[in-house]
Design an enzyme around this catalytic site. Structure first.
Site, PDB file in Angstrom:
ATOM      1  N   LYS A 169      39.288 -11.388  15.187  1.00 39.51           N
ATOM      2  CA  LYS A 169      40.492 -10.549  15.306  1.00 39.51           C
ATOM      3  C   LYS A 169      40.350  -9.349  14.378  1.00 39.51           C
ATOM      4  O   LYS A 169      39.976  -9.499  13.212  1.00 39.51           O
ATOM      5  CB  LYS A 169      41.720 -11.387  14.868  1.00 39.51           C
ATOM      6  CG  LYS A 169      42.964 -10.584  14.697  1.00 39.51           C
ATOM      7  CD  LYS A 169      43.697 -10.709  13.357  1.00 39.51           C
ATOM      8  CE  LYS A 169      42.982 -10.974  12.152  1.00 39.51           C
ATOM      9  NZ  LYS A 169      43.658 -10.587  10.879  1.00 39.51           N
ATOM     10  N   ASP A 189      48.588 -15.715  12.108  1.00 37.51           N
ATOM     11  CA  ASP A 189      47.661 -15.062  13.043  1.00 37.51           C
ATOM     12  C   ASP A 189      47.397 -15.890  14.292  1.00 37.51           C
ATOM     13  O   ASP A 189      46.686 -15.449  15.200  1.00 37.51           O
ATOM     14  CB  ASP A 189      46.314 -14.793  12.348  1.00 37.51           C
ATOM     15  CG  ASP A 189      46.278 -13.415  11.721  1.00 37.51           C
ATOM     16  OD1 ASP A 189      45.384 -13.176  10.881  1.00 37.51           O
ATOM     17  OD2 ASP A 189      47.124 -12.566  12.065  1.00 37.51           O
TER      18      ASP A 189
END
Ligand SMILES: C[C@](O)(CO)[C@H](O)COP(=O)(O)OP(=O)(O)OC[C@H]1O[C@@H](n2ccc(N)nc2=O)[C@H](O)[C@@H]1O
Ligand SMILES: Nc1ncnc2c1ncn2[C@@H]1O[C@H](COP(=O)(O)OP(=O)(O)OP(=O)(O)O)[C@@H](O)[C@H]1O
Length: 294
Positions: free
Chosen positions: A11, A144
């Site tokens: 990410k 996240d």
């Protein structure tokens, strides 16, 4: 279907604005999040008990992580797996993780694995949850996780990480990821920001899309990663890493991702990214050139 494989892509926070802080101490943020074509790979298969096996170049980084803190096993337990000690009761699976991403690195390695495990076990155990439900469940395992559940779709993440909105349409983009080999815990970086408890209003006007890589980079340069200044103070290698990336030929922009220490550079094509990765490789640095997925 008895064996399911899920890619857990890195990410990248191309932008990360901290907009305030909640009474519980969690920060409100807005971030353009994309995913890179480099990451971990997780496989689950039907089994008579619950087991976890890790392989790959960064497997050793997880050797000291107790089962109770293992984000893949936490995902399995969240979805109803049997405890490791209970054979036969509860849902079971053999889970194998090919660990390639550096740990505590700002590129969501653990969150990506957690999200991949949720997707894979949702299918193996035929739970029928959609991505939004899995993301909402996964939030308790990490801020996240919701954005990683819906990977590799670019998005604008906000709230503490639970709100996922459509991103501007992205051009073809390549990146280089560089981790200087210094693990960085996320909490202390947020804490060092010393953000004031304010309301969270977006401070970015998001365009509908970017015509090409240079236009996208031009926009990103008008934004920030608000965690980069405190991370630079905590980890001096962050500044050195960003400078080294920015100095590579045809680099469109360089910035830290997430809470660090991994930093990224953006490039318009694969050749530029590959050349930059070659120029950046040195002792102790993890360096990968990758396509930005869309
Ligand atoms: C920095 C980012 O990676 C950007 O994508 C995320 O906001 C952090 O996501 P993460 O690593 O999954 O974070 P978590 O493991 O949930 O939280 C670690 C610690 O970071 C702080 N934290 C995390 C997320 C957030 N929005 N505000 C926070 O203040 C909290 O102190 C929390 O205890
Ligand atoms: N599968 C996993 N991969 C990586 N870290 C894990 C995993 N399971 C548990 N952890 C623990 O989670 C912590 C770091 O998680 P993670 O790798 O997501 O941080 P990160 O890459 O910095 O993510 P972020 O971008 O959110 O900061 C480490 O302390 C590690 O021990």
């Amino acid at each position: 279907m008895s064996t399911i494989t899920e890619f857990a892509p890195a990410k990248i926070n191309l932008t990360l604005h901290v907009l305030g802080k909640r009474p519980d101490g969690y920060h409100l943020l807005e971030s353009l999040v994309v995913f890179a074509g480099t990451g971990d790979t997780l496989t689950v298969e039907a089994a008579d008990d619950l087991s976890f096996h890790v392989t790959g170049p960064n497997a050793a980084a997880l050797a000291d992580t107790p089962d109770a803190d293992n984000l893949v096993l936490k995902a399995a337990r969240l979805l109803g797996a049997a405890r490791l000690s209970d054979t036969g009761r509860g849902r079971c699976a053999k889970i194998t993780l090919d660990k390639r991403l550096p740990v505590a690195a700002g590129i969501g390695g653990g969150s990506a694995d957690c999200a991949a495990a949720m997707r894979a076990l949702n299918t193996l155990w035929d739970l029928g949850h959609d991505a939004a439900t899995l993301g909402a469940l996964g939030l308790e395992l990490g801020a996240d996780v919701p954005v990683c559940v819906q990977a590799p779709r670019p998005c604008v993440m906000s709230g503490i990480g639970e709100k996922i909105a459509r991103a501007p349409s992205m051009p073809d983009l390549w990146c280089v990821l560089v981790n200087p080999g210094v693990p960085v815990a996320t909490g202390p970086v947020f804490k060092a920001l010393n953000a004031q408890p304010t309301t969270a209003e977006s401070d970015t006007f998001w365009p509908g899309g970017f015509t090409d890589a240079k236009a996208a980079a031009r926009f990103m340069r008008t934004c920030r990663n608000d965690l980069e200044p405190p991370a630079r103070n905590l980890v001096s290698e962050v500044g050195e890493t960003v400078r080294a990336i920015a100095a590579t030929k045809d680099c469109l922009m360089a910035r830290m991702s997430g809470s660090g220490a991994t930093c990224f550079g953006l490039y318009a094509d694969e050749d530029a990214a590959t050349r930059a990765a070659t120029a950046l490789r040195r002792e102790g640095w993890w360096v990968e050139a990758a396509h930005i997925l869309s």
